[in-house]
Design a protein around this motif. Structure first.
Motif, PDB file in Angstrom:
ATOM      1  N   TYR A 176      23.027  46.264  25.053  1.00  0.00           N
ATOM      2  CA  TYR A 176      21.748  46.277  24.348  1.00  0.00           C
ATOM      3  C   TYR A 176      21.616  45.071  23.420  1.00  0.00           C
ATOM      4  N   PHE A 177      22.662  44.744  22.707  1.00  0.00           N
ATOM      5  CA  PHE A 177      22.556  43.692  21.705  1.00  0.00           C
ATOM      6  C   PHE A 177      22.601  42.291  22.323  1.00  0.00           C
ATOM      7  N   TYR A 178      23.116  42.160  23.529  1.00  0.00           N
ATOM      8  CA  TYR A 178      22.975  40.896  24.246  1.00  0.00           C
ATOM      9  C   TYR A 178      21.534  40.692  24.696  1.00  0.00           C
ATOM     10  N   ALA A 179      20.833  41.777  24.950  1.00  0.00           N
ATOM     11  CA  ALA A 179      19.481  41.705  25.509  1.00  0.00           C
ATOM     12  C   ALA A 179      18.382  41.753  24.453  1.00  0.00           C
ATOM     13  N   HIS A 180      18.711  42.108  23.216  1.00  0.00           N
ATOM     14  CA  HIS A 180      17.694  42.304  22.175  1.00  0.00           C
ATOM     15  C   HIS A 180      18.088  41.508  20.922  1.00  0.00           C
ATOM     16  N   PRO A 181      17.803  40.225  20.901  1.00  0.00           N
ATOM     17  CA  PRO A 181      18.265  39.374  19.797  1.00  0.00           C
ATOM     18  C   PRO A 181      17.676  39.737  18.443  1.00  0.00           C
ATOM     19  N   VAL A 182      16.442  40.231  18.394  1.00  0.00           N
ATOM     20  CA  VAL A 182      15.863  40.604  17.100  1.00  0.00           C
ATOM     21  C   VAL A 182      16.607  41.803  16.516  1.00  0.00           C
ATOM     22  N   ASP A 183      16.868  42.813  17.334  1.00  0.00           N
ATOM     23  CA  ASP A 183      17.618  43.963  16.840  1.00  0.00           C
ATOM     24  C   ASP A 183      19.052  43.574  16.494  1.00  0.00           C
ATOM     25  N   LEU A 184      19.625  42.640  17.225  1.00  0.00           N
ATOM     26  CA  LEU A 184      20.940  42.117  16.858  1.00  0.00           C
ATOM     27  C   LEU A 184      20.888  41.473  15.479  1.00  0.00           C
ATOM     28  N   GLY A 185      19.881  40.626  15.256  1.00  0.00           N
ATOM     29  CA  GLY A 185      19.771  39.952  13.969  1.00  0.00           C
ATOM     30  C   GLY A 185      19.545  40.921  12.821  1.00  0.00           C
ATOM     31  N   LEU A 186      18.730  41.934  13.045  1.00  0.00           N
ATOM     32  CA  LEU A 186      18.484  42.919  11.990  1.00  0.00           C
ATOM     33  C   LEU A 186      19.717  43.781  11.726  1.00  0.00           C
ATOM     34  N   THR A 187      20.483  44.093  12.779  1.00  0.00           N
ATOM     35  CA  THR A 187      21.735  44.830  12.592  1.00  0.00           C
ATOM     36  C   THR A 187      22.726  44.001  11.800  1.00  0.00           C
ATOM     37  N   ALA A 188      22.795  42.713  12.100  1.00  0.00           N
ATOM     38  CA  ALA A 188      23.665  41.819  11.327  1.00  0.00           C
ATOM     39  C   ALA A 188      23.206  41.751   9.878  1.00  0.00           C
ATOM     40  N   ALA A 189      21.892  41.624   9.671  1.00  0.00           N
ATOM     41  CA  ALA A 189      21.373  41.554   8.301  1.00  0.00           C
ATOM     42  C   ALA A 189      21.695  42.826   7.526  1.00  0.00           C
ATOM     43  N   ALA A 190      21.577  43.969   8.181  1.00  0.00           N
ATOM     44  CA  ALA A 190      21.832  45.237   7.505  1.00  0.00           C
ATOM     45  C   ALA A 190      23.298  45.430   7.174  1.00  0.00           C
ATOM     46  N   ASN A 191      24.189  45.002   8.069  1.00  0.00           N
ATOM     47  CA  ASN A 191      25.609  45.275   7.900  1.00  0.00           C
ATOM     48  C   ASN A 191      26.355  44.194   7.123  1.00  0.00           C
TER      49      ASN A 191
END
Length: 214
Positions: A102-117
């Motif tokens: 999922y996170f390889y395919a969804h860069p915005v959600d990856l970036g937001l997950t990184a920002a949150a964590n």
């Protein structure tokens, strides 16, 4: 929480603000994210943002919470047909593979997950982490309870500890292939997707060894 003004705003304007905020926070995180950029890209004044949200933290928490809910919904769809009642840990590993992909395919959600964590700002971190943890728990606790009820966990298994392990592990599996320096053991740093899935499988098998009934 969004204000009443936000709730009364036209759908197209809300969508524009959310899209701009998602892009900015996903790319730059909370601390470096700019409300000026968000306002400009959304086509609103910066002052309007403070009519919609109490402050920058409030906007960030809202955006990150929506991303967490979106990720959970996608993972629930992936989990729906897996045989949790007869093969909890096999299902968990298959879900882990879907999670990594999922996170390889969804860069915005990856970036937001990184920002949150990874957010160092103490004003934003507790609220956004709490919102994310709530989404993990909503999905995972019922599955763990089912595993206990169907006799798939060791006797007297600490279900809270298993949940805590997963809440700690899943963000790492999402981020380590994409954020340099997070993984120094399993080779996840910069890994291709199939190698990252193999690393996730190793970590989940370690949980299985600790918690699965033999």
């Amino acid at each position: 929480m969004p204000t009443g003004t936000w709730e009364r705003l036209a759908e197209a304007r809300r969508a524009a603000v959310l899209a701009a905020a998602e892009r900015e926070f996903a790319e730059r995180g909370f601390s470096q994210g700019s409300l000026n950029v968000i306002a400009r890209e959304a086509g609103v004044s910066k002052g309007s943002l403070f009519q919609y949200f109490e402050d920058k933290v409030d906007l960030f928490v809202h955006v990150a919470g929506l991303a967490s809910a979106r990720i959970r919904e996608n993972m629930q769809a992936a989990a729906f047909e897996l045989p949790w009642d007869s093969d909890f840990f096999g299902s968990l590993r298959r879900l882990g593979a879907a999670w990594v992909r999922y996170f390889y395919a969804h860069p915005v959600d990856l970036g937001l997950t990184a920002a949150a964590n990874l957010e160092p700002d103490r004003s934003a971190r507790p609220a956004v982490r709490a919102a994310a943890a709530e989404q993990y728990e909503l999905m995972l606790r019922p599955l763990i309870r089912l595993a206990a009820e169907t006799g798939q966990l060791v006797p007297d298994a600490d279900e809270d500890a298993l949940l805590a392990h997963l809440i700690l592990m899943l963000p790492h599996l999402a981020l380590a292939p994409h954020v340099a320096g997070l993984d120094s053991v399993l080779g996840l740093d910069g890994a291709e997707v199939e190698d990252a899935i193999a690393g996730a499988d190793r970590m989940l098998r370690a949980l299985e060894a600790a918690y699965a009934r033999r």
